[in-house]
Write a protein that holds these residues in place. Structure first.
Motif, short mmCIF file in Angstrom:
data_model
loop_
_atom_site.label_atom_id
_atom_site.label_comp_id
_atom_site.label_asym_id
_atom_site.label_seq_id
_atom_site.Cartn_x
_atom_site.Cartn_y
_atom_site.Cartn_z
N GLY A 99 86.07 76.46 39.31
CA GLY A 99 86.41 77.34 38.20
C GLY A 99 87.90 77.40 37.94
O GLY A 99 88.35 78.13 37.05
N ALA A 100 88.70 76.64 38.69
CA ALA A 100 90.16 76.65 38.50
C ALA A 100 90.51 75.98 37.18
O ALA A 100 89.91 74.97 36.79
CB ALA A 100 90.83 75.93 39.66
N THR A 101 91.50 76.53 36.50
CA THR A 101 91.96 75.96 35.24
C THR A 101 93.39 75.43 35.34
O THR A 101 93.88 74.82 34.39
CB THR A 101 91.89 77.00 34.11
OG1 THR A 101 92.61 78.17 34.51
CG2 THR A 101 90.45 77.38 33.82
N THR A 102 94.05 75.65 36.47
CA THR A 102 95.40 75.13 36.69
C THR A 102 95.50 74.56 38.09
O THR A 102 94.71 74.91 38.98
CB THR A 102 96.47 76.22 36.52
OG1 THR A 102 96.31 77.19 37.57
CG2 THR A 102 96.35 76.91 35.17
N VAL A 103 96.46 73.67 38.28
CA VAL A 103 96.71 73.11 39.61
C VAL A 103 97.06 74.21 40.60
O VAL A 103 96.61 74.20 41.75
CB VAL A 103 97.83 72.05 39.53
CG1 VAL A 103 98.30 71.67 40.93
CG2 VAL A 103 97.33 70.81 38.80
N THR A 104 97.85 75.17 40.16
CA THR A 104 98.24 76.28 41.04
C THR A 104 97.03 77.03 41.55
O THR A 104 96.89 77.30 42.75
CB THR A 104 99.16 77.25 40.28
OG1 THR A 104 100.35 76.57 39.91
CG2 THR A 104 99.52 78.44 41.15
N GLU A 105 96.12 77.40 40.66
CA GLU A 105 94.93 78.14 41.04
C GLU A 105 94.07 77.34 42.01
O GLU A 105 93.54 77.87 42.98
CB GLU A 105 94.13 78.48 39.78
CG GLU A 105 92.93 79.39 40.02
CD GLU A 105 92.18 79.70 38.75
OE1 GLU A 105 91.17 80.43 38.82
OE2 GLU A 105 92.57 79.21 37.66
N LEU A 106 93.96 76.05 41.78
CA LEU A 106 93.16 75.18 42.64
C LEU A 106 93.72 75.09 44.05
O LEU A 106 93.01 75.29 45.04
CB LEU A 106 93.08 73.78 42.01
CG LEU A 106 92.32 72.72 42.80
CD1 LEU A 106 90.83 73.00 42.78
CD2 LEU A 106 92.62 71.34 42.24
N ILE A 107 95.01 74.80 44.17
CA ILE A 107 95.62 74.54 45.47
C ILE A 107 95.83 75.82 46.26
O ILE A 107 95.55 75.88 47.47
CB ILE A 107 96.95 73.79 45.28
CG1 ILE A 107 96.70 72.40 44.68
CG2 ILE A 107 97.69 73.66 46.61
CD1 ILE A 107 95.80 71.51 45.52
N GLN A 108 96.33 76.86 45.62
CA GLN A 108 96.67 78.07 46.36
C GLN A 108 95.44 78.83 46.84
O GLN A 108 95.57 79.73 47.68
CB GLN A 108 97.57 78.97 45.51
CG GLN A 108 98.94 78.36 45.25
CD GLN A 108 99.91 79.30 44.58
OE1 GLN A 108 99.55 80.38 44.13
NE2 GLN A 108 101.17 78.90 44.51
N ALA A 109 94.25 78.48 46.36
CA ALA A 109 93.03 79.13 46.84
C ALA A 109 92.50 78.52 48.13
O ALA A 109 91.60 79.08 48.75
CB ALA A 109 91.95 79.05 45.76
#
Length: 941
Positions: free
Chosen positions: A65-75
């Motif tokens: 459900g991530a829409t940005t690289v930041t959201e994907l990696i930092q989770a």
């Protein structure tokens, strides 16, 4: 069961909002393919890999459900210590977000794009994830083991490698809309990708991609957890307390008469018995206070546009040339509290206010003073707003081929980041503002009707600074089979890299005001509420590294790998040097030391039976000091946290608990007095077991021990201010603020080498898949358990820790981070439920002198004097996500999801030093958006 042809798939569990195995392929037989895996330079069959790599495929990214690289990696649960977007809430983050593995600082995690270094965003060498396009990425490989022996400096904690899409001939469009249940914080993304030509049949492939992302701002006032600002009644241990972290810079302004015993008063309150119509201002003692945290953003607004063009041409069966061009523009609009600026009042400085409000007060109270300080906050100008505009250009030219038995690769990387900080509201031109005051049209003490309408011409809307970081790198790599061993062929890889880095920062006239050097403008004008006293920066250096890796099949089920690397860093060439004694410009010179290091790594993989894999590694790491740590100029760096005077009775003391000045600069010394390189020793022991088909479990026990760790921001403020006599050499007392000209005290934040630092933990993962009567069910779990995190500020000194506690460096390391996911595919529907967990911790503690925590009175407000407080017990934080995907056809997919399904609020935290200007929770570790619905549509053509 582990399949020998896909061992790395079984080893590399994949994150997807929780976890999944490689799209279900981890248990399937696949064609052998020679590939290069992150963490190894040798192109070989995937089954030969022994490194702990987590891979996120396109399918996994969609499930997250991530829409940005930041959201994907930092989770990811392995990620701790990164820069979150909340760092820009107070105007200081520049829009950066980053990756950081295993609670080591972000500068120790190397971020690559298609195996190539990317121009850093900031002086510590870290990459801005916000600039990377998620839609152009085919997969992400995360190596959670130190890799300095292959990649050189920056890879002490590990590597994050973003692999771009390649050889695509189809096209696709996709769009996602995110809408929180409560107002504020909406976002959406859209992208289009199209490929032309198949490199295997047409001899070429061209891939074009474009994406647009937009995040709307979220104000603190739009969420219950933050709308109270820093005025929070709370209970702990059966008693009621009151937390207060406001400031004396308010509207209407307070005045402090600098008499023998300074006294603070508020003329407006004395005349009207209130603090004006602004909801954030309130009475406290003899003056008014301002609840700044109620006026800030919880999430800044941002827009990103990114484009990618990737061309590959097959010259012959053995040679392929390629060119990749990535362009992006990322704009973050960060807003925080209205301008706060202490201003000097005297017979010559704002004399009208001095004569009207200070002289009569002094006479009426039989006081003598020649100056006073006005604590003004220009609420009518709105919140201070910075438009951070980052433009990135990343060009890679290369050739890959096979010659004389060698797989070779030659590439040239030319990567550049440009960052502009533009004042977009709230900051004021001091000369124009003071002229407005002197004219009588604006009165900061007793407001006059319509005065805010006259502020327009005084508000700054101009560029404040421009930063450019350019990196060029030439790489030559080669690998081949070496000699036959009883268990197979050995392999070798070798290579060399040559890198140049140039970093410049240019400031506007207002920002350079009062910097005490030849670079200062003739005018003493400065930005009210902003930084000033800044000194330009222009530095460069070069580096090279050579490495070799050897893969040895020692026995049929036992493989070994050996790697070694030598790195050399030149001294820093500084083109902006000023004599600290008189501010005169000096000739260009080299500063700091040259740095040389040899690092190595050895690893073993043993598979005694098909169902069991054992692996381990031991290696060393190295990181040269960053250029700003060496050549950074000594310059004004803003205000400290709130403290009692560190040197009671001295001329620089401010009344009560106050914010003092900060000054930062590098350590340019050479030889023994210069900065030392950071070094590490690390090891990993792990296993994976597949007891039966459909079930896989693995764990890696890892450890990193560091020496000479560099802290760029110097001794933490709280330690220095509460032990001021011990660190007296780091204070300038008295210090004249370069803007307000007020006599105060400045604390010097200078980089230094710490003592030892130790990090240790266990990464675990479990995956189960089975077929039920309703469809295919998968259950996945990934967790990181931290066993140790501690550090010495001074060699042989006391140990400090952030593990399960808000540490002296203002950070928290979670003992446990867990992601759980279960998915059920039924026909064309795929339903996924995921959970994300962070363990609780001990919050920031306070002493009475900080004036932060009080007993709570019967009226619900504070009563009495400030008290010591041991810190809250911050609760654990768990959120659940739901997603349903419907495949209408092979080309069209629709996905509906809910993030934070149960609308879990961030746990209460009273930290006031690590999370920008936010209060009531820590925005680095918890999401204030609440329940959020999203809809995604994608179509292939």
């Amino acid at each position: 069961m582990l399949k020998k042809t896909r061992l790395s798939s079984a080893l590399a569990l994949v994150y997807a909002g929780g976890l999944t195995l490689l799209g279900g392929a981890a248990f399937a037989q696949e064609t052998l393919e020679r590939v290069q895996i992150t963490g190894s330079a040798i192109k070989r069959i995937e089954s030969e890999s022994a490194v702990p790599v987590t891979t996120l495929t396109q399918a996994d990214i969609k499930k997250s459900g991530a829409t940005t690289v930041t959201e994907l990696i930092q989770a990811m649960p392995q990620m701790q210590g990164f820069t979150a977007s909340s760092a820009s809430v107070n105007g200081g983050g520049g829009g950066q977000t980053s990756a950081a593995l295993h609670a080591l600082d972000q500068k120790y995690t190397l971020v690559l794009l298609d195996g190539h270094r990317f121009a850093p965003f900031s002086g510590d060498g870290s990459v801005n994830l916000s600039s990377l396009p998620l839609d152009a990425i085919e997969r992400v490989e995360v190596l959670t083991d130190g890799a300095s022996a292959l990649y050189g400096s920056d890879a002490i904690a590990g590597v994050v490698n973003f692999i771009l899409k390649k050889n695509k001939t189809d096209g696709g469009v996709a769009a996602t809309y995110n809408s929180p249940q409560q107002s504020g914080g909406k976002s959406w993304t859209a992208s289009i990708t199209k490929g032309f030509g198949d490199i295997n049949t047409d001899g070429y492939n061209l891939l074009l991609s474009y994406s647009h992302d937009k995040q709307e701002k979220l104000q603190a006032s739009q969420r219950d957890v933050s709308k109270r600002g820093a005025m929070i009644p709370f209970s702990y241990g059966g008693k009621n307390y009151f937390y207060m972290q406001s400031t004396g810079n308010t509207e209407p302004a307070n005045i402090t008469a600098n008499a023998a015993n300074p006294v603070t008063y508020n003329p407006y309150y004395n005349a009207n018995k209130n603090c004006g119509g602004d909801n954030a201002s309130y009475l406290d003692g003899g003056g008014c206070r301002f609840n700044y945290a109620a006026t800030v953003q919880a999430i800044p607004g941002s827009v990103r546009d990114g484009g990618l063009a990737s061309l590959r041409v097959k010259l012959n069966s053995d040679t392929t040339v390629h060119a990749d061009l990535s362009l992006s523009k990322f704009t973050m609009t960060a807003q925080y509290a209205p301008s706060a600026q202490p201003m000097s009042l005297s017979a010559t400085s704002l004399p009208g206010l001095w004569n009207a409000y200070v002289v009569p007060y002094l006479a009426a109270n039989n006081l003598t003073a020649t100056t006073a300080t006005m604590g003004e906050r220009v609420v009518g100008a709105g919140g201070r707003t910075d438009d951070y505009v980052t433009k990135n250009r990343h060009l890679v030219l290369g050739v890959d081929g096979l010659a004389a038995g060698w797989d070779y690769s030659v590439s040239l990387v030319m990567s550049k980041n440009n960052l502009e900080d533009n004042a977009a509201g709230g900051y004021l031109d001091f000369d124009k503002f003071s002229a407005l005051i002197n004219s009588g049209a604006y009165n900061p003490i007793i407001p006059v009707a319509g005065q805010n309408d006259k502020l327009g011409p005084t508000i700054l809307r101009e560029n404040l600074s421009k930063t450019e970081i350019e990196m060029n790198q030439l790489s030559i790599h080669g690998s081949r089979e070496l000699f036959k061993m009883p268990a197979g062929m050995s392999s070798v890889a070798t290579g060399a890299e040559f890198t140049s880095l140039h970093h410049t920062v240019a400031y506007s006239d207002l920002m350079r005001s009062g910097n005490g050097t030849d670079s200062a403008p003739t005018s003493s004008n400065y930005p009210v509420g902003g930084n000033y006293g800044q000194v330009p920066f222009d530095a460069s250096r070069s580096a090279y590294g050579v490495f070799a890796e050897l893969a040895l099949p020692l026995a049929k089920k036992l493989d070994a790998s050996l790697a070694a690397r030598y790195d050399h860093y030149s001294k820093v060439k500084n083109k902006q040097i000023y004599d600290p004694s008189n501010g005169k410009r000096l000739a260009d010179a080299e500063q700091g030391n040259e740095f040389n290091a040899t690092t190595y790594k050895a690893s073993l993989r043993y598979q005694p039976i098909d169902q069991l894999l054992l692996r381990g590694s031991y290696g060393t790491g190295f990181k040269a000091p960053n250029m700003p740590d060496i050549a950074g100029p000594l310059a004004f760096a803003g205000s400290s946290q709130t403290f009692a005077c560190p040197f009671p009775g001295s001329p620089g003391c401010l009344p009560g608990n106050a914010q003092y000045d900060l000054v930062s600069g590098g350590n340019s010394a050479a030889g023994a007095n210069g900065l030392k390189p950071e070094k590490s020793k690390q090891w990993t022991l792990g296993f994976r077991v597949d007891p039966f088909k459909g079930l896989s479990f693995g764990a890696d026990w890892w450890s990193v021990n560091m020496t000479n760790q560099i802290v760029s921001t110097g001794i933490p403020q709280k330690i220095a201010f509460t032990n001021a006599q011990q660190y007296a050499g780091l204070f300038i007392n008295p210090y004249i603020d370069p803007g307000s000209k007020i006599t105060t005290i400045a604390y010097i934040q200078s980089p230094f080498n710490m003592g030892q630092a130790e990090y240790q933990g266990v990464d675990m993962d479990l995956a189960f898949r089975t077929t039920t009567g309703m469809g295919e069910l998968t259950v996945n779990l990934m967790a990181t358990h931290m066993l140790k995190q501690r550090y010495q500020l001074i060699e042989g000194g006391d140990w400090n820790t952030d593990l399960g506690i808000f540490g002296p460096d203002l950070k928290v390391v979670f003992k446990n981070a867990i992601h759980f996911q279960t998915s059920l595919r039924t026909g064309s529907f795929l339903n996924t439920l995921a959970a994300h967990y962070k363990s609780g911790y001990k919050d920031q503690s306070f002493v009475a002198a900080e004036g932060a925590v009080f007993n709570q009175g019967a009226d619900g407000n504070r009563t009495g004097s400030a008290i010591d407080f041991p810190g809250l017990d911050v609760k654990s934080y768990t959120t659940w996500d739901w997603q349903t995907r419907y495949d209408l056809s092979n080309a069209l997919q629709l996905t509906f999801g809910v993030k934070n399904l149960f609308d879990t609020k961030p746990p209460m935290s009273l930290q006031n030093g690590g999370g920008g200007n936010q209060a009531g929770y820590d925005g680095r570790y918890a999401d204030p958006l609440g329940r959020t619905y999203y809809l995604t549509g994608s179509y292939k053509f």
